[in-house]
Design an enzyme around this catalytic site. Structure first.
Site, PDB file in Angstrom:
ATOM      1  N   TRP B 324     -16.730 -47.890  -7.110  1.00 23.33           N
ATOM      2  CA  TRP B 324     -17.205 -49.097  -6.410  1.00 23.33           C
ATOM      3  C   TRP B 324     -18.521 -48.818  -5.705  1.00 23.33           C
ATOM      4  O   TRP B 324     -19.395 -49.666  -5.607  1.00 23.33           O
ATOM      5  CB  TRP B 324     -16.132 -49.560  -5.417  1.00 23.33           C
ATOM      6  N   HIS B 325     -18.664 -47.578  -5.221  1.00 21.26           N
ATOM      7  CA  HIS B 325     -19.858 -47.234  -4.459  1.00 21.26           C
ATOM      8  C   HIS B 325     -21.096 -47.120  -5.324  1.00 21.26           C
ATOM      9  O   HIS B 325     -22.203 -47.300  -4.846  1.00 21.26           O
ATOM     10  CB  HIS B 325     -19.652 -45.919  -3.704  1.00 21.26           C
ATOM     11  N   GLY B 326     -20.899 -46.787  -6.573  1.00 22.63           N
ATOM     12  CA  GLY B 326     -22.108 -46.691  -7.391  1.00 22.63           C
ATOM     13  C   GLY B 326     -21.808 -46.222  -8.788  1.00 22.63           C
ATOM     14  O   GLY B 326     -20.780 -45.599  -9.049  1.00 22.63           O
ATOM     15  N   PHE B 468     -24.799 -50.670  -2.395  1.00 23.11           N
ATOM     16  CA  PHE B 468     -23.503 -50.833  -3.065  1.00 23.11           C
ATOM     17  C   PHE B 468     -23.176 -52.327  -3.208  1.00 23.11           C
ATOM     18  O   PHE B 468     -22.134 -52.657  -3.684  1.00 23.11           O
ATOM     19  CB  PHE B 468     -22.417 -50.107  -2.271  1.00 23.11           C
TER      20      PHE B 468
END
Lengths: 312, 468
Positions: B324-326, B468
């Site tokens: 989800w963060h990257g 993000f």
């Protein structure tokens, strides 16, 4: 809500009241700095204290600032000279300095040190700290420093805003609180480098002339002509490797010569002089070191004297 | 428009006074006004992506109504329509290049030449956050935890409320919607509290995070030149940077919302004082971890299943969270590391987990140990590539010697001061929530913070979580 407004006002009023005096104190003491902002405060202070009453002014970027000794020029030509070169700045900000200088001064002659970069545009403002003490309510600063990802509109209007986060400048200012006021520089804007050759850059690139910056330069030429100020364009020496590194160097020099021709200006070209082959006189492919600067200053003084005896 | 800028201060000042003084008696007008302000706020980032936000909002609004309207297969149809379309947008903007490049690398390994067409697109600010807002709403409606919102203005404000629009916290409809629908009256204590939280958040972001960022960026950019001690310093500075940055932003978001009469979900609870990784994840980015717990972990069986499935579920949650963060393998490995360290606590029974707040030598040791584990994991989060991260960590352990980096004395004073203030306020909502009884002392402290922010605000770094 009334209580909140009253209490927040009580909290904010001292900040608003003290903002301007604090700004004044920080600016005044910051401008006393000998070394902060890479010595540029010396020249700015000379401008604002009207210490520059010289007949011959050099303008340019670091190729003026570190390569032309006004003392050698004075000795050779007999004309008092001052070097207003700005490290890392191209013509747009050189013109800002010029406009500030012209508020209270006027030379007879201007030598414009031109090079590959001077009509290009930097991303951002290099060494922006030099402008901090003088930027508040200054229309010229606002016109030429805005929209460069460094200063905002409010920086020029509201006291202290531009000092937000300027830790080094504020600390420098505090350190200078008990220092004497500025008394004028002895360098006359000349700051040579004693570095040895340290440049192994061989990656070739092209440089672009920005039409907007060129228009500012043409405006500057016109203004000088209208005021009877004589302009001489000078292209300083560059080490021979620059011919291979800056791919469009010759076409840019031709463009600069065309500007000189179209405006009836004299152009002294050192781009192919003998000094260019001597690496011991440079510290990188575009800058002379101190030894090189002294030789170049002497050569330039002779050229100015011989070519323009009648002008001087 | 960053929260820690004078432009946001001016923007919010206008919003605040108009909201309470002009529109204070009419909730509907207040909501319309806030929604307009939120869209304006978002447009300042990039007006082109406003249409994407509007589309996502209308899709989920309409899906919620349709889900509640039907009692047959169509409920599921609308649910999955919303999930697929929302995740597709997220997938294209955020993950397309990653997947296609990774696929290309796999093919190249097998000797098959494949030059993928990469998209040159900007990631819409806040897309990960508002997508999850919408998804949580639609899923809650499907599970009949909440009724669908009929008023489009109220629902749109839930999705786009400007304090939380670009970097959370990820709100739940059951928590925020009732507040939107309720009449709000000006509350002096709540407003002052919000202002204090904004001030503290600003300090964390502008001073702690941005000062540490300068060191962290420099060390990470030139990690090959430094010894292990310096690299450890760089990782620790990044740990403070990301905490100051993200929790500072969250504090400003919560404080801003509180000044408008809203209480948002707490997003950080002093995570670096945790005694184990499980506790850390109960206290770090709480809105995201609870989202994954409720909408992914529990539907997969959670902890009420076989040990093998618990391990599987834990890894899925943390790898998805990392992802989800990257779109980078570094985030996935970061997630996996956290999964490995959280597993012992997850596999322990609840009764044996120590949740006491007593400070002992053992607990101090546990706090330092947990902090060290998170610092090592952050190396993956921060590094550009997996190999960079491994080499960075290798050097910390096998090339360790004393720090060869000059740290400013300012930071050596500010960081311990910061830790002391955070420690003192660790049982409160935010570190400076409790004021002194003496007004003059409070004013002095607030002026001190304002002065520190003014002088020591670091070179303005972007909020990390905006990417993000």
């Amino acid at each position: 809500m009334k209580t909140f407004v009253v209490k927040i006002s009580f909290f904010l009023i001292p900040i608003f009241l003290l903002a301007y005096p604090i700004d004044l104190i920080i600016s005044k003491n910051l401008a006393k700095s000998e070394t902060h902002a890479q010595f540029e405060y010396h020249t700015w202070n000379d401008i604002y204290n009207e210490n520059i009453d010289d007949s011959l002014i050099f303008i340019g970027n670091s190729r003026s600032r570190s390569q032309i000794s006004p003392f050698i020029i004075e000795k050779t030509t007999g004309i008092s000279a001052y070097n207003m070169g700005m490290d890392g700045q191209q013509f747009e900000l050189q013109y800002l300095r010029w406009k500030e200088y012209k508020k209270n001064n006027a030379p007879k002659y201007v030598v414009s040190i031109v090079d590959i970069f001077f009509l290009s545009e930097n991303a951002g403002i290099y060494n922006h700290e030099q402008f901090l003490p003088y930027a508040l309510n200054n229309k010229n600063y606002e016109n030429y420093l805005l929209n460069k990802n460094t200063f905002d509109y409010l920086d020029f209007k509201i006291p202290l805003i531009r000092y937000y986060g300027e830790q080094q400048s504020i600390i420098t200012s505090l350190k200078n609180c008990f220092k004497q006021s500025y008394r004028g520089s002895t360098s006359k804007g000349y700051y040579p480098s004693e570095e040895k050759w340290n440049d192994n850059n061989t990656t070739p690139y092209n440089v672009e002339i920005q039409p907007r910056i060129k228009d500012i330069y043409l405006k500057f030429i016109k203004e000088c002509k209208n005021e009877g100020i004589k302009i001489i364009m000078v292209y300083p020496p560059e080490y021979i490797s620059s011919d291979k590194i800056i791919l469009n160097k010759s076409s840019i020099i031709d463009s600069l010569k065309a500007i000189a021709t179209q405006n009836n200006l004299n152009f002294i070209d050192f781009s192919k002089c003998s000094l260019n082959k001597d690496q011991t006189k440079f510290y990188n492919y575009t800058h002379l070191n101190k030894k090189g600067a002294e030789i170049f200053s002497s050569m330039l003084g002779d050229s100015l004297k011989i070519k323009f005896y009648s002008v001087f | 428009m960053l929260f820690n800028t004078i432009y946001f201060s001016l923007f919010f000042s206008c919003i605040f006074f108009l909201y309470w003084i002009v529109l204070g008696k009419n909730r509907n007008q207040q909501n319309i006004f806030l929604l307009t302000a939120s869209y304006f706020f978002y447009s300042c980032w990039d007006w082109r992506f406003l249409f994407l936000l509007l589309f996502s909002t209308f899709l989920d609004y309409f899906s919620g109504i349709q889900i509640a309207k039907h009692f047959d297969k169509k409920r599921k149809y609308w649910l999955w329509l919303s999930i697929i379309i929302n995740l597709s947008f997220l997938g294209v903007f955020k993950y397309y290049n990653f997947f296609i490049s990774s696929f290309s690398e796999v093919l190249n390994t097998f000797g098959i030449s494949f030059s993928p067409l990469l998209l040159n697109i900007v990631l819409p600010v806040g897309i990960s956050f508002y997508t999850f807002h919408g998804l949580s709403y639609v899923i809650d409606v499907y599970h009949q935890k909440i009724k669908p919102e009929k008023k489009i203005i109220d629902y749109s404000l839930f999705v786009s409320f400007f304090p939380l629009l670009v970097a959370g916290p990820i709100e739940r409809a059951s928590h925020l919607l009732p507040q939107i629908k309720k009449n709000r009256t000006f509350n002096y204590t709540q407003t002052v509290d919000g202002l204090k939280q904004i001030l503290w958040g600003w300090f964390k972001k502008a001073v702690i995070a941005d000062q540490c960022a300068v060191i962290a960026n420099d060390i990470f950019a030139n990690y090959e030149e430094h010894n292990g001690g310096t690299l450890l310093l760089g990782a620790i500075c990044f740990a403070f940077q990301i905490y100051g940055d993200f929790s500072g932003y969250s504090d400003m978001a919560l404080g801003t919302a509180r000044m408008l009469g809203f209480e948002l979900l707490k997003n950080f609870n002093f995570p670096y004082f945790s005694k184990n990784i499980a506790e850390f994840w109960r206290k770090w980015h709480i809105s995201l971890s609870s989202w994954f717990r409720d909408y992914l972990y529990i539907p997969l069986g959670g902890s009420r299943t076989s040990k093998l499935k618990i391990i599987r579920n834990t890894f899925i949650i943390f790898i998805v969270s990392g992802f989800w963060h990257g779109a980078n393998w570094t985030f996935i490995i970061w997630g996996a590391i956290n999964a490995i360290f959280i597993l012992p606590t997850v596999l322990k029974s609840e009764k044996t987990v120590d949740k006491s707040d007593k400070i002992t030598f053992k607990s101090i040791f546990q706090i330092i140990g947990t902090f060290f584990v998170t610092v090592i994991a952050w190396v993956f989060f921060r590094s550009e590539t997996v190999s960079d991260a491994f080499y960075y960590i290798y050097k910390i352990f096998f090339n360790f010697s004393w720090i060869d980096y000059r740290i400013s004395y300012i930071l050596l004073i500010l960081i311990p001061l910061f830790i002391i203030i955070e420690w003192k306020g660790r049982n409160d909502n935010y570190a400076i929530e409790k004021s002194s009884q003496h007004t003059w002392l409070n004013y002095l402290f607030y002026y001190f913070l304002v002065g520190l922010i003014f002088v020591f605000a670091g070179e303005n770094q972007k909020f990390i979580y905006f990417q993000f």
